[in-house]
Design a protein around this motif. Structure first.
Motif, PDB file in Angstrom:
ATOM      1  N   ASP A 196      49.440  43.977  42.482  1.00 45.21           N
ATOM      2  CA  ASP A 196      48.265  43.167  43.080  1.00 45.21           C
ATOM      3  C   ASP A 196      47.575  42.802  41.731  1.00 45.21           C
ATOM      4  O   ASP A 196      47.109  41.563  41.985  1.00 45.21           O
ATOM      5  N   MET A 197      47.377  43.496  40.656  1.00 40.32           N
ATOM      6  CA  MET A 197      46.656  43.149  39.621  1.00 40.32           C
ATOM      7  C   MET A 197      47.559  42.336  38.484  1.00 40.32           C
ATOM      8  O   MET A 197      46.969  41.939  37.372  1.00 40.32           O
ATOM      9  N   LYS A 198      48.782  42.111  38.832  1.00 42.30           N
ATOM     10  CA  LYS A 198      49.578  41.289  37.974  1.00 42.30           C
ATOM     11  C   LYS A 198      48.999  40.207  37.250  1.00 42.30           C
ATOM     12  O   LYS A 198      49.005  39.724  36.060  1.00 42.30           O
ATOM     13  N   VAL A 199      48.501  39.194  38.223  1.00 41.95           N
ATOM     14  CA  VAL A 199      47.603  38.031  37.797  1.00 41.95           C
ATOM     15  C   VAL A 199      46.667  38.244  36.733  1.00 41.95           C
ATOM     16  O   VAL A 199      46.327  37.397  35.943  1.00 41.95           O
ATOM     17  N   LEU A 200      45.937  39.490  36.976  1.00 39.30           N
ATOM     18  CA  LEU A 200      45.090  39.805  36.083  1.00 39.30           C
ATOM     19  C   LEU A 200      45.452  40.048  34.469  1.00 39.30           C
ATOM     20  O   LEU A 200      45.299  39.596  33.470  1.00 39.30           O
ATOM     21  N   PHE A 201      46.719  40.843  34.791  1.00 41.41           N
ATOM     22  CA  PHE A 201      47.238  41.232  33.531  1.00 41.41           C
ATOM     23  C   PHE A 201      47.840  40.041  32.697  1.00 41.41           C
ATOM     24  O   PHE A 201      48.082  39.927  31.614  1.00 41.41           O
ATOM     25  N   ASP A 202      48.409  38.937  33.497  1.00 35.97           N
ATOM     26  CA  ASP A 202      49.130  37.951  32.827  1.00 35.97           C
ATOM     27  C   ASP A 202      47.905  36.627  32.498  1.00 35.97           C
ATOM     28  O   ASP A 202      48.197  35.783  31.964  1.00 35.97           O
ATOM     29  N   SER A 203      46.531  37.023  32.626  1.00 31.62           N
ATOM     30  CA  SER A 203      45.503  36.133  32.465  1.00 31.62           C
ATOM     31  C   SER A 203      45.224  36.007  30.912  1.00 31.62           C
ATOM     32  O   SER A 203      45.091  37.128  30.357  1.00 31.62           O
ATOM     33  N   HIS A 204      45.190  34.589  30.347  1.00 26.66           N
ATOM     34  CA  HIS A 204      45.042  34.547  29.096  1.00 26.66           C
ATOM     35  C   HIS A 204      43.858  33.784  28.623  1.00 26.66           C
ATOM     36  O   HIS A 204      43.299  33.732  27.466  1.00 26.66           O
ATOM     37  N   ASP A 205      43.175  33.290  29.811  1.00 29.25           N
ATOM     38  CA  ASP A 205      42.183  32.013  29.297  1.00 29.25           C
ATOM     39  C   ASP A 205      40.952  32.360  30.373  1.00 29.25           C
ATOM     40  O   ASP A 205      39.916  31.648  30.289  1.00 29.25           O
ATOM     41  N   GLN A 206      40.958  33.402  31.238  1.00 29.12           N
ATOM     42  CA  GLN A 206      39.944  33.546  32.100  1.00 29.12           C
ATOM     43  C   GLN A 206      39.385  34.913  32.041  1.00 29.12           C
ATOM     44  O   GLN A 206      40.009  35.874  31.807  1.00 29.12           O
ATOM     45  N   ASN A 207      38.142  35.032  32.111  1.00 29.70           N
ATOM     46  CA  ASN A 207      37.444  36.450  32.035  1.00 29.70           C
ATOM     47  C   ASN A 207      37.704  37.145  33.447  1.00 29.70           C
ATOM     48  O   ASN A 207      37.928  36.398  34.384  1.00 29.70           O
ATOM     49  N   ILE A 208      37.636  38.492  33.523  1.00 37.06           N
ATOM     50  CA  ILE A 208      37.840  39.094  34.635  1.00 37.06           C
ATOM     51  C   ILE A 208      36.863  40.089  35.020  1.00 37.06           C
ATOM     52  O   ILE A 208      35.852  40.641  34.222  1.00 37.06           O
ATOM     53  N   VAL A 209      36.457  40.215  36.168  1.00 37.66           N
ATOM     54  CA  VAL A 209      35.610  40.809  37.021  1.00 37.66           C
ATOM     55  C   VAL A 209      36.334  41.889  38.016  1.00 37.66           C
ATOM     56  O   VAL A 209      36.846  41.614  38.955  1.00 37.66           O
ATOM     57  N   LEU A 210      36.150  43.196  37.685  1.00 40.58           N
ATOM     58  CA  LEU A 210      36.510  44.192  38.758  1.00 40.58           C
ATOM     59  C   LEU A 210      35.448  44.490  39.496  1.00 40.58           C
ATOM     60  O   LEU A 210      34.399  45.235  39.083  1.00 40.58           O
ATOM     61  N   ASP A 211      35.218  44.317  40.615  1.00 39.73           N
ATOM     62  CA  ASP A 211      34.134  44.509  41.558  1.00 39.73           C
ATOM     63  C   ASP A 211      34.427  45.834  42.594  1.00 39.73           C
ATOM     64  O   ASP A 211      35.453  45.820  43.448  1.00 39.73           O
ATOM     65  N   LEU A 212      33.927  47.018  41.913  1.00 46.23           N
ATOM     66  CA  LEU A 212      34.224  48.250  42.708  1.00 46.23           C
ATOM     67  C   LEU A 212      33.341  48.654  43.609  1.00 46.23           C
ATOM     68  O   LEU A 212      33.272  50.052  44.141  1.00 46.23           O
ATOM     69  N   THR A 213      32.687  47.706  44.266  1.00 42.46           N
ATOM     70  CA  THR A 213      31.214  48.109  44.971  1.00 42.46           C
ATOM     71  C   THR A 213      31.824  49.155  46.427  1.00 42.46           C
ATOM     72  O   THR A 213      30.981  49.937  46.706  1.00 42.46           O
ATOM     73  N   ASP A 214      33.277  48.440  46.795  1.00 46.05           N
ATOM     74  CA  ASP A 214      33.702  49.168  48.068  1.00 46.05           C
ATOM     75  C   ASP A 214      34.658  50.057  47.793  1.00 46.05           C
ATOM     76  O   ASP A 214      35.426  50.569  48.543  1.00 46.05           O
ATOM     77  N   LEU A 215      35.024  50.530  46.549  1.00 42.84           N
ATOM     78  CA  LEU A 215      35.984  51.597  45.908  1.00 42.84           C
ATOM     79  C   LEU A 215      35.366  53.024  46.314  1.00 42.84           C
ATOM     80  O   LEU A 215      34.296  53.187  45.674  1.00 42.84           O
ATOM     81  N   LYS A 216      35.706  53.966  47.078  1.00 46.48           N
ATOM     82  CA  LYS A 216      35.490  55.275  47.160  1.00 46.48           C
ATOM     83  C   LYS A 216      35.966  56.259  46.632  1.00 46.48           C
ATOM     84  O   LYS A 216      35.310  57.301  46.292  1.00 46.48           O
ATOM     85  N   TYR A 217      37.210  55.822  45.761  1.00 41.02           N
ATOM     86  CA  TYR A 217      37.766  57.202  44.996  1.00 41.02           C
ATOM     87  C   TYR A 217      38.736  56.344  43.858  1.00 41.02           C
ATOM     88  O   TYR A 217      39.479  55.193  44.358  1.00 41.02           O
ATOM     89  N   ILE A 218      39.059  56.801  42.833  1.00 41.30           N
ATOM     90  CA  ILE A 218      40.005  56.563  41.723  1.00 41.30           C
ATOM     91  C   ILE A 218      40.547  57.434  41.195  1.00 41.30           C
ATOM     92  O   ILE A 218      39.751  58.514  40.769  1.00 41.30           O
ATOM     93  N   CYS A 219      41.980  57.587  41.289  1.00 40.62           N
ATOM     94  CA  CYS A 219      42.715  58.590  40.689  1.00 40.62           C
ATOM     95  C   CYS A 219      42.984  58.126  39.176  1.00 40.62           C
ATOM     96  O   CYS A 219      42.722  57.120  38.446  1.00 40.62           O
ATOM     97  N   SER A 220      43.444  58.964  38.479  1.00 43.81           N
ATOM     98  CA  SER A 220      43.887  58.848  37.133  1.00 43.81           C
ATOM     99  C   SER A 220      44.678  57.469  36.997  1.00 43.81           C
ATOM    100  O   SER A 220      44.929  56.827  35.798  1.00 43.81           O
ATOM    101  N   GLY A 221      45.614  57.348  37.868  1.00 46.09           N
ATOM    102  CA  GLY A 221      46.625  56.214  37.883  1.00 46.09           C
ATOM    103  C   GLY A 221      45.777  54.977  37.813  1.00 46.09           C
ATOM    104  O   GLY A 221      46.377  53.980  37.010  1.00 46.09           O
ATOM    105  N   GLY A 222      44.740  55.122  38.494  1.00 42.14           N
ATOM    106  CA  GLY A 222      44.088  53.790  38.760  1.00 42.14           C
ATOM    107  C   GLY A 222      43.168  53.641  37.441  1.00 42.14           C
ATOM    108  O   GLY A 222      43.254  52.431  36.973  1.00 42.14           O
ATOM    109  N   LEU A 223      42.605  54.640  36.975  1.00 40.62           N
ATOM    110  CA  LEU A 223      41.892  54.407  35.733  1.00 40.62           C
ATOM    111  C   LEU A 223      42.820  54.060  34.508  1.00 40.62           C
ATOM    112  O   LEU A 223      42.259  53.090  33.765  1.00 40.62           O
ATOM    113  N   ARG A 224      43.981  54.403  34.541  1.00 40.97           N
ATOM    114  CA  ARG A 224      45.101  54.094  33.487  1.00 40.97           C
ATOM    115  C   ARG A 224      45.282  52.475  33.899  1.00 40.97           C
ATOM    116  O   ARG A 224      45.434  51.889  32.422  1.00 40.97           O
TER     117      ARG A 224
END
Length: 102
Positions: free
Chosen positions: A32-60
């Motif tokens: 799902d994040m591939k478009v973010l990884f491929d972004s070269h000219d746009q700033n990125i915001v990660l909105d975690l408002t509704d994220l309940k838990y994150i594993c080490s793989g998510g942090l990575r």
């Protein structure tokens, strides 16, 4: 299960995360994040408002995005940290790495 939603506003890509980003979901979230990884000219915001838990793989995934973004000249901002996610970011040092918009 983690649901992601991508929106584009002016020169910024915003990805919203909803649910639990656990080990089983990390591969799909990476896709799902591939478009973010491929972004070269746009700033990125990660909105975690509704994220309940994150594993080490998510942090990575977030760390890899930050590293690639810096290399590509993109600014990565994290917003909507719940007290639990904020604690995880504090304990892992991510609050010092990412620009936070609280």
């Amino acid at each position: 299960m983690t649901k992601t939603t991508l929106c584009e506003e002016e020169d910024c890509l915003i990805m919203y995360f909803d649910g639990r980003l656990d080990t089983l979901d990390a591969d799909q979230v990476k896709k799902d994040m591939k478009v973010l990884f491929d972004s070269h000219d746009q700033n990125i915001v990660l909105d975690l408002t509704d994220l309940k838990y994150i594993c080490s793989g998510g942090l990575r995934l977030f760390l890899k995005l930050l590293q690639g973004g810096r290399k590509n000249g993109c600014e990565i901002t994290v917003t909507g940290l719940s007290p639990y996610i904020r604690k995880v970011f504090d304990e892992t040092g991510f609050t010092r790495l990412f620009k936070l918009d609280e």
